[in-house]
Write an enzyme that holds these catalytic residues in place. Structure first.
Site, PDB file in Angstrom:
ATOM      1  N   ARG A  49       0.817  -1.214   0.000  1.00 32.90           N
ATOM      2  CA  ARG A  49       0.000   0.000   0.000  1.00 32.90           C
ATOM      3  C   ARG A  49       0.853   1.269   0.000  1.00 32.90           C
ATOM      4  O   ARG A  49       0.401   2.326  -0.412  1.00 32.90           O
ATOM      5  CB  ARG A  49      -0.945   0.010   1.207  1.00 32.90           C
ATOM      6  CG  ARG A  49      -2.205  -0.813   1.012  1.00 32.90           C
ATOM      7  CD  ARG A  49      -1.976  -2.328   1.002  1.00 32.90           C
ATOM      8  NE  ARG A  49      -1.665  -2.903   2.291  1.00 32.90           N
ATOM      9  CZ  ARG A  49      -1.162  -4.111   2.481  1.00 32.90           C
ATOM     10  NH1 ARG A  49      -0.881  -4.887   1.449  1.00 32.90           N
ATOM     11  NH2 ARG A  49      -0.905  -4.571   3.688  1.00 32.90           N
ATOM     12  N   CYS A  79      -8.001  -2.602   7.833  1.00 30.22           N
ATOM     13  CA  CYS A  79      -6.604  -2.170   7.657  1.00 30.22           C
ATOM     14  C   CYS A  79      -6.654  -0.664   7.476  1.00 30.22           C
ATOM     15  O   CYS A  79      -7.237  -0.182   6.495  1.00 30.22           O
ATOM     16  CB  CYS A  79      -5.974  -2.829   6.433  1.00 30.22           C
ATOM     17  SG  CYS A  79      -4.348  -2.120   6.039  1.00 30.22           S
ATOM     18  N   THR A  81      -4.111   1.570   7.010  1.00 29.47           N
ATOM     19  CA  THR A  81      -3.220   2.091   5.966  1.00 29.47           C
ATOM     20  C   THR A  81      -3.869   2.013   4.588  1.00 29.47           C
ATOM     21  O   THR A  81      -3.776   2.956   3.790  1.00 29.47           O
ATOM     22  CB  THR A  81      -1.900   1.287   5.947  1.00 29.47           C
ATOM     23  OG1 THR A  81      -1.430   1.162   7.281  1.00 29.47           O
ATOM     24  CG2 THR A  81      -0.853   1.970   5.096  1.00 29.47           C
ATOM     25  N   THR A 120       1.020   3.259  10.910  1.00 27.36           N
ATOM     26  CA  THR A 120       2.073   3.318   9.888  1.00 27.36           C
ATOM     27  C   THR A 120       2.114   4.762   9.353  1.00 27.36           C
ATOM     28  O   THR A 120       1.167   5.522   9.571  1.00 27.36           O
ATOM     29  CB  THR A 120       1.738   2.376   8.721  1.00 27.36           C
ATOM     30  OG1 THR A 120       0.548   2.869   8.075  1.00 27.36           O
ATOM     31  CG2 THR A 120       1.500   0.943   9.206  1.00 27.36           C
ATOM     32  N   LYS A 157       3.325  -9.622  12.018  1.00 28.85           N
ATOM     33  CA  LYS A 157       3.159 -10.238  10.701  1.00 28.85           C
ATOM     34  C   LYS A 157       4.004 -11.509  10.567  1.00 28.85           C
ATOM     35  O   LYS A 157       3.688 -12.384   9.777  1.00 28.85           O
ATOM     36  CB  LYS A 157       3.509  -9.234   9.588  1.00 28.85           C
ATOM     37  CG  LYS A 157       2.434  -8.139   9.443  1.00 28.85           C
ATOM     38  CD  LYS A 157       2.818  -7.123   8.386  1.00 28.85           C
ATOM     39  CE  LYS A 157       1.839  -5.966   8.274  1.00 28.85           C
ATOM     40  NZ  LYS A 157       0.519  -6.310   7.738  1.00 28.85           N
ATOM     41  N   CYS A 188      -3.729   0.990  13.719  1.00 34.16           N
ATOM     42  CA  CYS A 188      -3.176  -0.052  12.849  1.00 34.16           C
ATOM     43  C   CYS A 188      -3.712  -1.348  13.440  1.00 34.16           C
ATOM     44  O   CYS A 188      -3.651  -1.550  14.657  1.00 34.16           O
ATOM     45  CB  CYS A 188      -1.648   0.002  12.890  1.00 34.16           C
ATOM     46  SG  CYS A 188      -0.858  -1.378  12.027  1.00 34.16           S
TER      47      CYS A 188
END
Lengths: 220, 220
Positions: A49, A79, A81, A120, A157, A188
């Site tokens: 992204r 999400c 972002t 982010t 992640k 986030c």
């Protein structure tokens, strides 16, 4: 009237599963039938992204279209972002619950005039604009704290939900509070996998929780 | 070559989310992109598999078709009981990973000649046939134990994962062992939400875990 919820997920995969669990936990239910029907496209291969914005927008648009054609009536995307690329989703013509707008609304409703954001860089930019629109000042992560935050996100992640990234995320939240934040937005969807309301000395507004609650309200 | 996994879910919703988390946990991944793409239809309104068998089969067939059209390449269904209606799913022409067959295979591979099954009456009937095909005797829940098992399943569906149903599920597994089971199949996707391998004195073969592993092997 019950509606089918379409979820654009996979960014990241663990955050999406946590979000689905949250929706279920917030749904008043005595049995299976009381739950919302959810069609989720958990796609961990959405282009980056931050680096491939146009390609990401096109992919999100295709995912939204397929969810619509599969029967979804309301869309959401756990999400933050990726909301920078939400235009691709909005084009398909279904109601899209905006996580940034809903979370900002919920955070500002508490009356705080300075709000810290754990997000982010892309997510932070979206919150900066949204908070400004409410007359609220944003408190940002900077320098080494910004890098430390991204390390925590990547730890999740990788599947690392251990005490290392948890302690780091608590420290980052405390940094925002020390800089004057009267509330902190977990902006986030990886954040709540490491940080809970009990870990922060000011109100923590969790974007995943806010989005899940709005989804239940709209689809139940 | 990576394949998109289609999941027929919602039977029940919590079990499906636990299954999705299991697939992710079993996937070797350093980041988002390493995970499998999953399209899940979490449909808690599938007609009752015991009482409205034909309607359930038709609904499952429609769900499978929509998953196929949305891009799924391999299908699975983390609900043992609903495998009695799997014909509707097989009709759509995609490979369908059979949870009953895979779990029976895994359980029999351990060499046990008598295997206990924790399942609904419908799921138990499927396992009875599959185990017989392997020359293995089934040890069943009977009478009050059968009713107690269904109470545990309904507790999970109500969101109760507390010590009450957990203790009861341990007791039921022990009953099967006392009746001669050399291994126990967790043959209902609600079971692993209450019972772990450490709770049973013989090997516990968890159908959700077996299915998740096969899905990773086939789609990764």
């Amino acid at each position: 009237m019950a509606k089918v919820l379409g979820v654009l997920g996979g960014m990241g995969p663990a955050a999406t599963v946590a979000f689905l669990a949250r929706v279920q936990a917030l749904t008043p239910a005595q049995g299976d039938q009381d739950h919302i029907r959810i069609i989720a496209d958990i796609n961990p291969q959405v282009p980056d992204r931050n680096r491939q914005s146009d390609a990401a927008e096109a992919t999100l648009g295709q995912m939204a279209m397929r969810l619509r054609d599969a029967g979804a009536q309301v869309l959401c995307m756990p999400c933050n972002t990726a909301h920078a690329q939400a235009a691709g989703i909005r084009k398909v013509g279904l109601p899209f619950i905006d996580m940034i707008a809903e979370t900002t609304e919920a955070a500002a409703a508490g009356g705080a005039k300075k709000i810290g954001v754990l997000a982010t860089p892309g997510g932070e930019a979206l919150y900066a604009r949204a908070l400004q629109g409410k007359g609220v000042k944003i408190v940002r992560l900077t320098g080494a704290a910004r890098e430390a935050f991204m390390s925590c996100v990547h730890a999740v992640k990788r599947g690392d939900l251990g005490e290392g990234p948890r302690a780091e995320m608590r420290r980052l939240a405390a940094t925002l509070v020390a800089a004057g934040a009267e509330a902190v937005i977990a902006g986030c969807t990886e954040v709540p996998l490491l940080l809970g309301a009990g870990d922060v000395s000011v109100p923590l507004v969790d974007s995943a929780e806010v989005l899940a609650q709005v989804c239940v309200d709209r689809c139940k």
